[in-house]
Design a protein around this motif. Structure first.
Motif, PDB file in Angstrom:
ATOM      1  N   MET A 263      -3.899   1.881   7.374  1.00 62.16           N
ATOM      2  CA  MET A 263      -3.294   0.754   6.673  1.00 62.16           C
ATOM      3  C   MET A 263      -1.808   0.954   6.428  1.00 62.16           C
ATOM      4  O   MET A 263      -1.356   2.082   6.259  1.00 62.16           O
ATOM      5  CB  MET A 263      -3.993   0.570   5.329  1.00 62.16           C
ATOM      6  N   ARG A 264      -1.098  -0.158   6.385  1.00 61.97           N
ATOM      7  CA  ARG A 264       0.295  -0.129   5.973  1.00 61.97           C
ATOM      8  C   ARG A 264       0.319   0.322   4.518  1.00 61.97           C
ATOM      9  O   ARG A 264      -0.502  -0.114   3.704  1.00 61.97           O
ATOM     10  CB  ARG A 264       0.897  -1.521   6.129  1.00 61.97           C
ATOM     11  N   ALA A 265       1.240   1.200   4.169  1.00 62.64           N
ATOM     12  CA  ALA A 265       1.337   1.706   2.806  1.00 62.64           C
ATOM     13  C   ALA A 265       1.628   0.569   1.835  1.00 62.64           C
ATOM     14  O   ALA A 265       2.354  -0.366   2.159  1.00 62.64           O
ATOM     15  CB  ALA A 265       2.421   2.778   2.720  1.00 62.64           C
TER      16      ALA A 265
ATOM     17  N   SER B 164      -4.544  -0.251  12.297  1.00 61.26           N
ATOM     18  CA  SER B 164      -5.486   0.246  13.295  1.00 61.26           C
ATOM     19  C   SER B 164      -6.740   0.695  12.550  1.00 61.26           C
ATOM     20  O   SER B 164      -6.820   0.559  11.335  1.00 61.26           O
ATOM     21  CB  SER B 164      -4.855   1.426  14.047  1.00 61.26           C
ATOM     22  N   PHE B 165      -7.683   1.231  13.283  1.00 62.22           N
ATOM     23  CA  PHE B 165      -8.862   1.820  12.642  1.00 62.22           C
ATOM     24  C   PHE B 165      -9.505   2.790  13.610  1.00 62.22           C
ATOM     25  O   PHE B 165      -9.294   2.716  14.823  1.00 62.22           O
ATOM     26  CB  PHE B 165      -9.863   0.746  12.191  1.00 62.22           C
TER      27      PHE B 165
ATOM     28  N   ASP C  33      -1.557  10.478   4.214  1.00 64.14           N
ATOM     29  CA  ASP C  33      -0.420   9.606   3.900  1.00 64.14           C
ATOM     30  C   ASP C  33       0.768   9.974   4.780  1.00 64.14           C
ATOM     31  O   ASP C  33       1.329  11.059   4.668  1.00 64.14           O
ATOM     32  CB  ASP C  33      -0.056   9.755   2.423  1.00 64.14           C
ATOM     33  N   LYS C  34       1.134   9.067   5.653  1.00 64.87           N
ATOM     34  CA  LYS C  34       2.268   9.258   6.570  1.00 64.87           C
ATOM     35  C   LYS C  34       3.478   8.441   6.130  1.00 64.87           C
ATOM     36  O   LYS C  34       4.351   8.145   6.920  1.00 64.87           O
ATOM     37  CB  LYS C  34       1.866   8.859   7.993  1.00 64.87           C
ATOM     38  N   ARG C  35       3.509   8.039   4.877  1.00 61.24           N
ATOM     39  CA  ARG C  35       4.560   7.240   4.242  1.00 61.24           C
ATOM     40  C   ARG C  35       4.530   5.780   4.682  1.00 61.24           C
ATOM     41  O   ARG C  35       4.372   4.910   3.868  1.00 61.24           O
ATOM     42  CB  ARG C  35       5.953   7.832   4.444  1.00 61.24           C
ATOM     43  N   ALA C  36       4.729   5.486   5.947  1.00 64.04           N
ATOM     44  CA  ALA C  36       4.719   4.095   6.423  1.00 64.04           C
ATOM     45  C   ALA C  36       3.296   3.574   6.569  1.00 64.04           C
ATOM     46  O   ALA C  36       3.050   2.381   6.435  1.00 64.04           O
ATOM     47  CB  ALA C  36       5.452   3.970   7.745  1.00 64.04           C
ATOM     48  N   TYR C  37       2.367   4.469   6.856  1.00 67.40           N
ATOM     49  CA  TYR C  37       0.965   4.076   6.988  1.00 67.40           C
ATOM     50  C   TYR C  37       0.081   5.170   6.404  1.00 67.40           C
ATOM     51  O   TYR C  37       0.501   6.306   6.233  1.00 67.40           O
ATOM     52  CB  TYR C  37       0.583   3.782   8.435  1.00 67.40           C
ATOM     53  N   ILE C  38      -1.147   4.788   6.102  1.00 64.68           N
ATOM     54  CA  ILE C  38      -2.097   5.707   5.477  1.00 64.68           C
ATOM     55  C   ILE C  38      -3.417   5.636   6.222  1.00 64.68           C
ATOM     56  O   ILE C  38      -3.980   4.563   6.393  1.00 64.68           O
ATOM     57  CB  ILE C  38      -2.315   5.342   3.988  1.00 64.68           C
TER      58      ILE C  38
ATOM     59  N   MET D 208     -11.610 -10.798   2.296  1.00 64.54           N
ATOM     60  CA  MET D 208     -11.720  -9.730   3.293  1.00 64.54           C
ATOM     61  C   MET D 208     -10.826  -9.993   4.508  1.00 64.54           C
ATOM     62  O   MET D 208     -10.329  -9.055   5.108  1.00 64.54           O
ATOM     63  CB  MET D 208     -13.181  -9.530   3.722  1.00 64.54           C
ATOM     64  N   ASN D 209     -10.609 -11.256   4.865  1.00 66.74           N
ATOM     65  CA  ASN D 209      -9.715 -11.566   5.985  1.00 66.74           C
ATOM     66  C   ASN D 209      -8.304 -11.053   5.740  1.00 66.74           C
ATOM     67  O   ASN D 209      -7.572 -10.750   6.680  1.00 66.74           O
ATOM     68  CB  ASN D 209      -9.664 -13.076   6.239  1.00 66.74           C
ATOM     69  N   ASP D 210      -7.911 -10.949   4.463  1.00 69.93           N
ATOM     70  CA  ASP D 210      -6.574 -10.467   4.127  1.00 69.93           C
ATOM     71  C   ASP D 210      -6.395  -8.981   4.432  1.00 69.93           C
ATOM     72  O   ASP D 210      -5.273  -8.489   4.497  1.00 69.93           O
ATOM     73  CB  ASP D 210      -6.253 -10.743   2.658  1.00 69.93           C
ATOM     74  N   LEU D 211      -7.489  -8.275   4.618  1.00 73.31           N
ATOM     75  CA  LEU D 211      -7.415  -6.862   4.995  1.00 73.31           C
ATOM     76  C   LEU D 211      -6.686  -6.698   6.328  1.00 73.31           C
ATOM     77  O   LEU D 211      -5.940  -5.744   6.531  1.00 73.31           O
ATOM     78  CB  LEU D 211      -8.820  -6.261   5.074  1.00 73.31           C
ATOM     79  N   GLU D 212      -6.874  -7.651   7.222  1.00 78.27           N
ATOM     80  CA  GLU D 212      -6.275  -7.577   8.559  1.00 78.27           C
ATOM     81  C   GLU D 212      -4.751  -7.566   8.527  1.00 78.27           C
ATOM     82  O   GLU D 212      -4.125  -7.025   9.422  1.00 78.27           O
ATOM     83  CB  GLU D 212      -6.763  -8.738   9.413  1.00 78.27           C
ATOM     84  N   VAL D 213      -4.160  -8.154   7.491  1.00 73.04           N
ATOM     85  CA  VAL D 213      -2.699  -8.206   7.393  1.00 73.04           C
ATOM     86  C   VAL D 213      -2.109  -6.799   7.318  1.00 73.04           C
ATOM     87  O   VAL D 213      -1.095  -6.514   7.944  1.00 73.04           O
ATOM     88  CB  VAL D 213      -2.267  -9.040   6.161  1.00 73.04           C
ATOM     89  N   ASP D 214      -2.747  -5.903   6.559  1.00 76.23           N
ATOM     90  CA  ASP D 214      -2.238  -4.544   6.381  1.00 76.23           C
ATOM     91  C   ASP D 214      -2.983  -3.504   7.221  1.00 76.23           C
ATOM     92  O   ASP D 214      -2.679  -2.322   7.145  1.00 76.23           O
ATOM     93  CB  ASP D 214      -2.323  -4.139   4.909  1.00 76.23           C
TER      94      ASP D 214
END
Length: 104
Positions: free
Chosen positions: A19-21, A84-85, A45-50, A75-81
């Motif tokens: 996810m985006r941080a 990847s997975f 935690d990679k700062r820009a993403y987690i 739950m659809n709002d999860l896709e914004v941040d």
């Protein structure tokens, strides 16, 4: 199997979102802990993403994310941040499941 190969195989069994941080990522981390009792939740935690991972399966429920965020959440709002997975994904209106069918 060498120790390094065994470690890599174990890492290959980890599933979950990247996810985006931000506030949503922090809420997802806490929701992962609540929705997956007894499982170790790994956070990288990679700062820009987690990267948020668990072995073999991880479930995230809308109600838990809402509780952690302190506001309504779809739950659809999860896709914004969701950058990847890892693993396979099964989406529902009120939850998302990351999983692997086979274990290495």
């Amino acid at each position: 199997m060498s120790t390094a190969a065994a470690g890599q195989a174990y890492h290959n069994n980890l599933v979950g979102p990247v996810m985006r941080a931000g506030d949503l990522a922090m809420a997802v981390i806490e929701a992962a802990k609540v929705d997956n009792p007894g499982k170790d939740i790994y956070v990288d935690d990679k700062r820009a993403y987690i990267r948020i991972h668990a072995e073999q399966e991880m479930i995230l429920r809308q109600a838990t994310i809402e509780e952690e965020l302190g506001r309504p959440f779809r739950m659809n709002d999860l896709e914004v941040d969701l950058s990847s997975f890892a693993g396979q994904i099964e989406s529902r209106d009120d939850s998302v499941r990351f999983y692997f069918v086979k274990k290495l």
